[in-house]
Scaffold this motif. Sequence first.
Motif, PDB file in Angstrom:
ATOM      1  N   VAL A  93       0.795  -1.287   0.102  1.00 16.40           N
ATOM      2  CA  VAL A  93       0.188   0.118  -0.053  1.00 16.40           C
ATOM      3  C   VAL A  93       0.804   1.275   0.208  1.00 16.40           C
ATOM      4  O   VAL A  93       0.657   2.235  -0.721  1.00 16.40           O
ATOM      5  N   PHE A  94       1.883   1.350   0.951  1.00 18.24           N
ATOM      6  CA  PHE A  94       2.714   2.300   0.881  1.00 18.24           C
ATOM      7  C   PHE A  94       3.606   2.629  -0.534  1.00 18.24           C
ATOM      8  O   PHE A  94       3.667   3.610  -0.924  1.00 18.24           O
ATOM      9  N   SER A  95       3.875   1.449  -1.169  1.00 16.23           N
ATOM     10  CA  SER A  95       4.629   1.527  -2.207  1.00 16.23           C
ATOM     11  C   SER A  95       3.722   2.108  -3.536  1.00 16.23           C
ATOM     12  O   SER A  95       3.898   2.886  -4.222  1.00 16.23           O
ATOM     13  N   SER A  96       2.564   1.733  -3.414  1.00 16.48           N
ATOM     14  CA  SER A  96       1.614   2.206  -4.432  1.00 16.48           C
ATOM     15  C   SER A  96       1.199   3.594  -4.296  1.00 16.48           C
ATOM     16  O   SER A  96       1.239   4.378  -5.003  1.00 16.48           O
ATOM     17  N   TYR A  97       1.150   4.060  -2.996  1.00 17.21           N
ATOM     18  CA  TYR A  97       0.897   5.229  -2.591  1.00 17.21           C
ATOM     19  C   TYR A  97       1.911   6.353  -2.972  1.00 17.21           C
ATOM     20  O   TYR A  97       2.013   7.276  -3.784  1.00 17.21           O
ATOM     21  N   LEU A  98       3.262   6.086  -2.442  1.00 20.20           N
ATOM     22  CA  LEU A  98       4.451   6.784  -2.838  1.00 20.20           C
ATOM     23  C   LEU A  98       4.931   6.713  -4.198  1.00 20.20           C
ATOM     24  O   LEU A  98       5.109   7.761  -4.914  1.00 20.20           O
ATOM     25  N   GLY A  99       4.727   5.470  -4.955  1.00 18.39           N
ATOM     26  CA  GLY A  99       4.858   5.467  -6.450  1.00 18.39           C
ATOM     27  C   GLY A  99       4.031   6.450  -7.189  1.00 18.39           C
ATOM     28  O   GLY A  99       4.583   6.670  -8.156  1.00 18.39           O
ATOM     29  N   SER A 100       2.746   6.195  -6.899  1.00 18.50           N
ATOM     30  CA  SER A 100       1.908   6.850  -7.560  1.00 18.50           C
ATOM     31  C   SER A 100       1.938   8.389  -7.592  1.00 18.50           C
ATOM     32  O   SER A 100       1.941   9.116  -8.714  1.00 18.50           O
ATOM     33  N   ILE A 101       2.434   8.888  -6.325  1.00 16.37           N
ATOM     34  CA  ILE A 101       2.669  10.449  -6.313  1.00 16.37           C
ATOM     35  C   ILE A 101       3.885  10.841  -7.151  1.00 16.37           C
ATOM     36  O   ILE A 101       4.067  11.747  -7.757  1.00 16.37           O
ATOM     37  N   ILE A 102       5.082   9.812  -6.953  1.00 14.44           N
ATOM     38  CA  ILE A 102       6.191  10.270  -7.737  1.00 14.44           C
ATOM     39  C   ILE A 102       5.928   9.967  -9.480  1.00 14.44           C
ATOM     40  O   ILE A 102       6.600  11.008 -10.254  1.00 14.44           O
ATOM     41  N   PHE A 103       5.062   9.052  -9.594  1.00 13.03           N
ATOM     42  CA  PHE A 103       4.790   8.912 -11.356  1.00 13.03           C
ATOM     43  C   PHE A 103       4.197  10.117 -11.785  1.00 13.03           C
ATOM     44  O   PHE A 103       4.503  10.793 -12.697  1.00 13.03           O
ATOM     45  N   ILE A 104       3.203  10.718 -11.041  1.00 11.01           N
ATOM     46  CA  ILE A 104       2.369  11.790 -11.438  1.00 11.01           C
ATOM     47  C   ILE A 104       2.733  13.040 -11.374  1.00 11.01           C
ATOM     48  O   ILE A 104       3.123  13.802 -12.198  1.00 11.01           O
ATOM     49  N   PHE A 105       3.587  13.111 -10.381  1.00  9.39           N
ATOM     50  CA  PHE A 105       4.252  14.625  -9.967  1.00  9.39           C
ATOM     51  C   PHE A 105       5.356  14.822 -10.736  1.00  9.39           C
ATOM     52  O   PHE A 105       5.752  15.912 -11.269  1.00  9.39           O
ATOM     53  N   SER A 106       6.134  13.864 -11.048  1.00  4.29           N
ATOM     54  CA  SER A 106       7.279  14.016 -11.908  1.00  4.29           C
ATOM     55  C   SER A 106       6.980  14.456 -13.355  1.00  4.29           C
ATOM     56  O   SER A 106       7.673  15.550 -13.956  1.00  4.29           O
ATOM     57  N   GLU A 107       5.960  13.855 -13.894  1.00  3.68           N
ATOM     58  CA  GLU A 107       5.236  14.395 -15.197  1.00  3.68           C
ATOM     59  C   GLU A 107       4.575  15.662 -14.979  1.00  3.68           C
ATOM     60  O   GLU A 107       4.777  16.609 -15.980  1.00  3.68           O
ATOM     61  N   VAL A 108       3.949  16.166 -14.091  1.00  2.00           N
ATOM     62  CA  VAL A 108       3.282  17.497 -13.993  1.00  2.00           C
ATOM     63  C   VAL A 108       4.627  18.369 -13.900  1.00  2.00           C
ATOM     64  O   VAL A 108       4.656  19.505 -14.486  1.00  2.00           O
ATOM     65  N   ILE A 109       5.433  18.324 -12.960  1.00  5.17           N
ATOM     66  CA  ILE A 109       6.417  19.301 -12.650  1.00  5.17           C
ATOM     67  C   ILE A 109       7.389  19.350 -13.962  1.00  5.17           C
ATOM     68  O   ILE A 109       7.748  20.414 -13.996  1.00  5.17           O
ATOM     69  N   PHE A 110       7.552  18.291 -14.770  1.00  4.24           N
ATOM     70  CA  PHE A 110       8.311  18.430 -15.808  1.00  4.24           C
ATOM     71  C   PHE A 110       7.685  19.263 -16.747  1.00  4.24           C
ATOM     72  O   PHE A 110       8.475  20.378 -17.285  1.00  4.24           O
ATOM     73  N   LEU A 111       6.310  19.502 -16.924  1.00  2.00           N
ATOM     74  CA  LEU A 111       5.796  20.223 -18.028  1.00  2.00           C
ATOM     75  C   LEU A 111       5.716  21.727 -17.478  1.00  2.00           C
ATOM     76  O   LEU A 111       5.801  22.844 -18.185  1.00  2.00           O
ATOM     77  N   LEU A 112       5.421  21.824 -16.106  1.00  2.00           N
ATOM     78  CA  LEU A 112       5.295  23.161 -15.521  1.00  2.00           C
ATOM     79  C   LEU A 112       6.831  23.927 -15.697  1.00  2.00           C
ATOM     80  O   LEU A 112       6.885  25.034 -15.929  1.00  2.00           O
TER      81      LEU A 112
END
Length: 280
Positions: A134-153
Amino acid sequence: MQEKLALEERKRFLIHLSFIIFFFILNWAIFLIVSSVVTFFHLQLGHSLNIVENWNFDQGWEITSLVKVISFFVIIKFISIRSTSRKPMRTFFIDHYKNVSSPLFTLIIFNLVFAIIFLRPVIAQRVTFELFKVFSSYLGSIIFIFSEVIFLLFLQNVYKVSSKKKIIETVLFVILSYLVNVNVFTHSQYSLSSLPFFLLLCFSSSYWSKGSWSYPLLVLVIFIGPLISLLGIDFIWGNEFSYLISSSDPGPLLFTSLLCVSLGYMYFCRRKKSDSLDQV
Protein backbone atom coordinates in the motif's frame (compact mmCIF):
# COMPACT_ATOMS: atom_id res chain seq x y z
CA MET A 1 7.02 43.25 -34.89
CA GLN A 2 3.93 41.08 -34.42
CA GLU A 3 5.19 38.61 -37.02
CA LYS A 4 8.49 38.36 -35.16
CA LEU A 5 6.71 37.68 -31.86
CA ALA A 6 4.47 35.08 -33.51
CA LEU A 7 7.51 33.38 -35.02
CA GLU A 8 9.25 33.32 -31.64
CA GLU A 9 6.11 31.88 -30.06
CA ARG A 10 5.96 29.07 -32.62
CA LYS A 11 9.65 28.37 -32.09
CA ARG A 12 9.20 27.99 -28.33
CA PHE A 13 6.16 25.79 -28.89
CA LEU A 14 8.20 23.49 -31.15
CA ILE A 15 10.88 23.38 -28.46
CA HIS A 16 8.21 22.30 -26.00
CA LEU A 17 7.03 19.53 -28.29
CA SER A 18 10.61 18.34 -28.80
CA PHE A 19 11.24 18.12 -25.06
CA ILE A 20 7.91 16.36 -24.45
CA ILE A 21 8.62 13.71 -27.08
CA PHE A 22 12.18 13.31 -25.80
CA PHE A 23 10.88 12.88 -22.24
CA PHE A 24 8.64 9.97 -23.17
CA ILE A 25 11.28 8.37 -25.38
CA LEU A 26 13.62 8.62 -22.39
CA ASN A 27 11.00 6.94 -20.19
CA TRP A 28 10.72 4.06 -22.62
CA ALA A 29 14.49 3.70 -23.14
CA ILE A 30 15.37 3.73 -19.42
CA PHE A 31 12.57 1.26 -18.71
CA LEU A 32 14.02 -1.09 -21.34
CA ILE A 33 17.48 -0.79 -19.80
CA VAL A 34 16.24 -1.45 -16.26
CA SER A 35 14.05 -4.36 -17.39
CA SER A 36 16.91 -5.87 -19.40
CA VAL A 37 19.30 -5.67 -16.42
CA VAL A 38 16.72 -7.25 -14.10
CA THR A 39 15.95 -10.02 -16.61
CA PHE A 40 19.67 -10.71 -17.17
CA PHE A 41 20.40 -11.28 -13.47
CA HIS A 42 17.30 -13.42 -13.03
CA LEU A 43 18.32 -15.63 -15.96
CA GLN A 44 21.82 -15.89 -14.53
CA LEU A 45 20.26 -17.28 -11.37
CA GLY A 46 18.40 -19.85 -13.46
CA HIS A 47 14.93 -18.36 -13.03
CA SER A 48 12.28 -18.94 -15.66
CA LEU A 49 10.69 -16.12 -17.64
CA ASN A 50 7.47 -16.65 -15.69
CA ILE A 51 9.32 -15.91 -12.44
CA VAL A 52 10.91 -12.83 -14.02
CA GLU A 53 7.52 -11.56 -15.16
CA ASN A 54 5.97 -12.09 -11.72
CA TRP A 55 8.90 -10.31 -10.04
CA ASN A 56 8.58 -7.34 -12.40
CA PHE A 57 4.89 -7.14 -11.57
CA ASP A 58 5.45 -7.39 -7.80
CA GLN A 59 8.08 -4.63 -7.98
CA GLY A 60 6.09 -2.62 -10.52
CA TRP A 61 5.87 0.62 -8.55
CA GLU A 62 9.53 0.49 -7.46
CA ILE A 63 10.72 0.00 -11.05
CA THR A 64 8.37 2.66 -12.41
CA SER A 65 9.40 5.19 -9.75
CA LEU A 66 13.07 4.60 -10.50
CA VAL A 67 12.52 5.09 -14.23
CA LYS A 68 10.45 8.24 -13.71
CA VAL A 69 13.00 9.81 -11.34
CA ILE A 70 15.95 9.10 -13.65
CA SER A 71 14.08 10.38 -16.71
CA PHE A 72 12.97 13.50 -14.85
CA PHE A 73 16.43 14.56 -13.70
CA VAL A 74 18.01 13.83 -17.09
CA ILE A 75 15.45 15.92 -19.01
CA ILE A 76 15.59 18.73 -16.43
CA LYS A 77 19.32 19.07 -17.03
CA PHE A 78 18.68 19.73 -20.71
CA ILE A 79 15.86 22.19 -20.05
CA SER A 80 17.92 24.05 -17.42
CA ILE A 81 20.56 25.01 -20.00
CA ARG A 82 18.30 27.88 -21.10
CA SER A 83 17.54 29.02 -17.54
CA THR A 84 19.23 32.18 -16.21
CA SER A 85 19.25 30.86 -12.66
CA ARG A 86 22.22 29.00 -11.20
CA LYS A 87 19.86 26.57 -9.49
CA PRO A 88 16.79 26.58 -11.74
CA MET A 89 14.84 23.83 -9.98
CA ARG A 90 15.32 25.43 -6.57
CA THR A 91 14.27 28.79 -7.98
CA PHE A 92 11.23 27.23 -9.63
CA PHE A 93 10.02 25.61 -6.41
CA ILE A 94 10.51 28.82 -4.44
CA ASP A 95 8.88 31.13 -6.98
CA HIS A 96 5.94 28.87 -7.78
CA TYR A 97 4.90 27.91 -4.29
CA LYS A 98 1.47 29.18 -3.30
CA ASN A 99 -0.35 28.79 -0.03
CA VAL A 100 -3.28 26.48 -0.47
CA SER A 101 -6.68 28.15 -0.20
CA SER A 102 -9.91 26.72 1.21
CA PRO A 103 -11.60 26.28 -2.23
CA LEU A 104 -9.00 23.62 -3.10
CA PHE A 105 -9.76 21.69 0.10
CA THR A 106 -13.46 21.91 -0.76
CA LEU A 107 -12.77 20.53 -4.24
CA ILE A 108 -10.61 17.67 -2.90
CA ILE A 109 -13.14 16.67 -0.23
CA PHE A 110 -15.98 16.70 -2.76
CA ASN A 111 -14.02 14.52 -5.21
CA LEU A 112 -13.06 12.08 -2.47
CA VAL A 113 -16.57 11.78 -1.02
CA PHE A 114 -18.16 11.46 -4.47
CA ALA A 115 -15.64 8.77 -5.48
CA ILE A 116 -16.28 6.78 -2.28
CA ILE A 117 -20.07 6.99 -2.72
CA PHE A 118 -19.81 5.95 -6.37
CA LEU A 119 -17.31 3.12 -5.84
CA ARG A 120 -18.89 1.75 -2.63
CA PRO A 121 -15.62 0.12 -1.45
CA VAL A 122 -15.65 -3.11 0.56
CA ILE A 123 -12.87 -4.93 2.40
CA ALA A 124 -10.92 -7.28 0.15
CA GLN A 125 -11.13 -10.94 1.17
CA ARG A 126 -7.45 -11.83 1.42
CA VAL A 127 -5.46 -14.14 3.68
CA THR A 128 -2.74 -11.54 4.26
CA PHE A 129 -2.55 -7.80 3.85
CA GLU A 130 0.78 -6.22 2.92
CA LEU A 131 1.08 -2.71 4.32
CA PHE A 132 4.34 -2.16 2.41
CA LYS A 133 2.51 -2.71 -0.90
CA VAL A 134 0.00 0.00 0.00
CA PHE A 135 2.84 2.37 0.88
CA SER A 136 4.67 1.54 -2.38
CA SER A 137 1.51 2.18 -4.38
CA TYR A 138 0.84 5.47 -2.57
CA LEU A 139 4.38 6.85 -2.82
CA GLY A 140 4.94 5.46 -6.31
CA SER A 141 1.76 7.02 -7.70
CA ILE A 142 2.75 10.42 -6.30
CA ILE A 143 6.24 10.17 -7.82
CA PHE A 144 4.80 8.92 -11.11
CA ILE A 145 2.29 11.73 -11.64
CA PHE A 146 4.13 14.56 -9.88
CA SER A 147 7.29 14.02 -11.94
CA GLU A 148 5.28 14.42 -15.15
CA VAL A 149 3.41 17.47 -13.86
CA ILE A 150 6.59 19.22 -12.64
CA PHE A 151 8.38 18.42 -15.89
CA LEU A 152 5.77 20.26 -17.98
CA LEU A 153 5.38 23.14 -15.51
CA PHE A 154 9.14 23.64 -15.38
CA LEU A 155 9.37 23.52 -19.18
CA GLN A 156 6.64 26.15 -19.46
CA ASN A 157 8.45 28.30 -16.91
CA VAL A 158 11.78 28.26 -18.77
CA TYR A 159 10.36 28.46 -22.31
CA LYS A 160 7.32 30.67 -21.83
CA VAL A 161 4.37 30.36 -24.20
CA SER A 162 0.88 31.84 -24.32
CA SER A 163 -2.03 30.47 -22.29
CA LYS A 164 -3.61 29.06 -25.44
CA LYS A 165 -0.44 27.17 -26.32
CA LYS A 166 -0.26 25.85 -22.73
CA ILE A 167 -3.73 24.36 -23.01
CA ILE A 168 -2.97 22.77 -26.39
CA GLU A 169 0.30 21.22 -25.28
CA THR A 170 -1.17 20.08 -21.97
CA VAL A 171 -3.86 18.10 -23.78
CA LEU A 172 -1.22 16.72 -26.15
CA PHE A 173 1.02 15.85 -23.20
CA VAL A 174 -1.79 13.93 -21.47
CA ILE A 175 -2.54 12.00 -24.67
CA LEU A 176 1.12 11.08 -25.19
CA SER A 177 1.50 10.20 -21.51
CA TYR A 178 -1.48 7.88 -21.75
CA LEU A 179 -0.24 6.20 -24.94
CA VAL A 180 3.28 5.67 -23.60
CA ASN A 181 2.48 4.72 -20.00
CA VAL A 182 -0.39 2.37 -20.85
CA ASN A 183 1.92 0.42 -23.18
CA VAL A 184 5.08 0.52 -21.05
CA PHE A 185 4.34 0.72 -17.32
CA THR A 186 0.72 -0.01 -16.56
CA HIS A 187 -0.80 -3.49 -16.29
CA SER A 188 -4.29 -2.57 -15.09
CA GLN A 189 -7.43 -1.70 -17.00
CA TYR A 190 -7.98 1.15 -14.52
CA SER A 191 -5.33 3.20 -16.33
CA LEU A 192 -7.60 3.50 -19.38
CA SER A 193 -9.70 6.24 -17.82
CA SER A 194 -8.06 7.10 -14.49
CA LEU A 195 -4.60 8.17 -15.69
CA PRO A 196 -5.81 10.96 -18.04
CA PHE A 197 -8.15 12.19 -15.30
CA PHE A 198 -5.39 12.30 -12.68
CA LEU A 199 -3.09 14.28 -14.97
CA LEU A 200 -5.79 16.70 -16.15
CA LEU A 201 -6.92 17.36 -12.58
CA CYS A 202 -3.35 18.11 -11.47
CA PHE A 203 -2.63 20.41 -14.39
CA SER A 204 -5.97 22.18 -14.00
CA SER A 205 -5.34 22.82 -10.31
CA SER A 206 -1.89 24.19 -11.15
CA TYR A 207 -3.17 26.57 -13.84
CA TRP A 208 -6.00 27.55 -11.47
CA SER A 209 -3.28 28.73 -9.05
CA LYS A 210 -1.22 30.45 -11.78
CA GLY A 211 1.33 27.69 -12.28
CA SER A 212 1.81 26.63 -8.67
CA TRP A 213 3.17 23.16 -7.91
CA SER A 214 1.75 23.09 -4.37
CA TYR A 215 -1.86 22.73 -5.58
CA PRO A 216 -1.35 19.56 -7.65
CA LEU A 217 0.88 18.12 -4.92
CA LEU A 218 -1.89 18.48 -2.36
CA VAL A 219 -4.38 16.93 -4.79
CA LEU A 220 -2.01 13.98 -5.16
CA VAL A 221 -1.35 13.54 -1.44
CA ILE A 222 -4.95 13.82 -0.20
CA PHE A 223 -7.06 12.60 -3.10
CA ILE A 224 -5.28 10.73 -5.90
CA GLY A 225 -2.75 8.82 -3.74
CA PRO A 226 -5.40 7.33 -1.38
CA LEU A 227 -7.74 6.62 -4.30
CA ILE A 228 -5.00 4.56 -5.98
CA SER A 229 -3.48 2.77 -2.99
CA LEU A 230 -6.42 2.33 -0.60
CA LEU A 231 -9.43 2.00 -2.91
CA GLY A 232 -7.69 -0.21 -5.47
CA ILE A 233 -7.78 2.18 -8.44
CA ASP A 234 -4.16 1.27 -9.09
CA PHE A 235 -3.06 1.52 -12.73
CA ILE A 236 -0.12 -0.85 -12.23
CA TRP A 237 -1.32 -3.43 -9.71
CA GLY A 238 -5.07 -3.01 -10.08
CA ASN A 239 -6.67 -4.12 -6.79
CA GLU A 240 -4.26 -7.01 -6.22
CA PHE A 241 -2.75 -5.53 -3.02
CA SER A 242 -5.25 -2.92 -1.86
CA TYR A 243 -7.12 -3.23 1.43
CA LEU A 244 -10.37 -2.17 -0.20
CA ILE A 245 -11.92 -3.00 -3.55
CA SER A 246 -14.71 -1.11 -5.31
CA SER A 247 -18.18 -2.56 -5.79
CA SER A 248 -18.81 -0.39 -8.86
CA ASP A 249 -16.65 -0.27 -11.96
CA PRO A 250 -14.34 2.79 -11.80
CA GLY A 251 -14.83 3.55 -15.47
CA PRO A 252 -15.00 6.66 -17.66
CA LEU A 253 -18.33 7.80 -16.19
CA LEU A 254 -16.83 8.41 -12.74
CA PHE A 255 -13.70 10.21 -13.91
CA THR A 256 -15.45 12.25 -16.60
CA SER A 257 -18.03 13.43 -14.08
CA LEU A 258 -15.38 14.37 -11.53
CA LEU A 259 -13.33 16.22 -14.13
CA CYS A 260 -16.32 18.22 -15.44
CA VAL A 261 -17.43 19.19 -11.94
CA SER A 262 -13.87 20.11 -10.93
CA LEU A 263 -13.32 22.30 -13.99
CA GLY A 264 -16.70 23.94 -13.49
CA TYR A 265 -15.91 24.65 -9.84
CA MET A 266 -12.51 26.14 -10.69
CA TYR A 267 -14.08 28.36 -13.33
CA PHE A 268 -16.79 29.48 -10.90
CA CYS A 269 -14.23 30.36 -8.22
CA ARG A 270 -12.10 32.29 -10.69
CA ARG A 271 -15.08 34.24 -12.01
CA LYS A 272 -16.24 34.99 -8.47
CA LYS A 273 -12.80 36.26 -7.51
CA SER A 274 -12.55 38.35 -10.68
CA ASP A 275 -15.97 39.91 -10.05
CA SER A 276 -15.07 40.78 -6.47
CA LEU A 277 -11.86 42.50 -7.63
CA ASP A 278 -13.79 44.50 -10.23
CA GLN A 279 -16.12 45.81 -7.52
CA VAL A 280 -13.25 47.06 -5.39
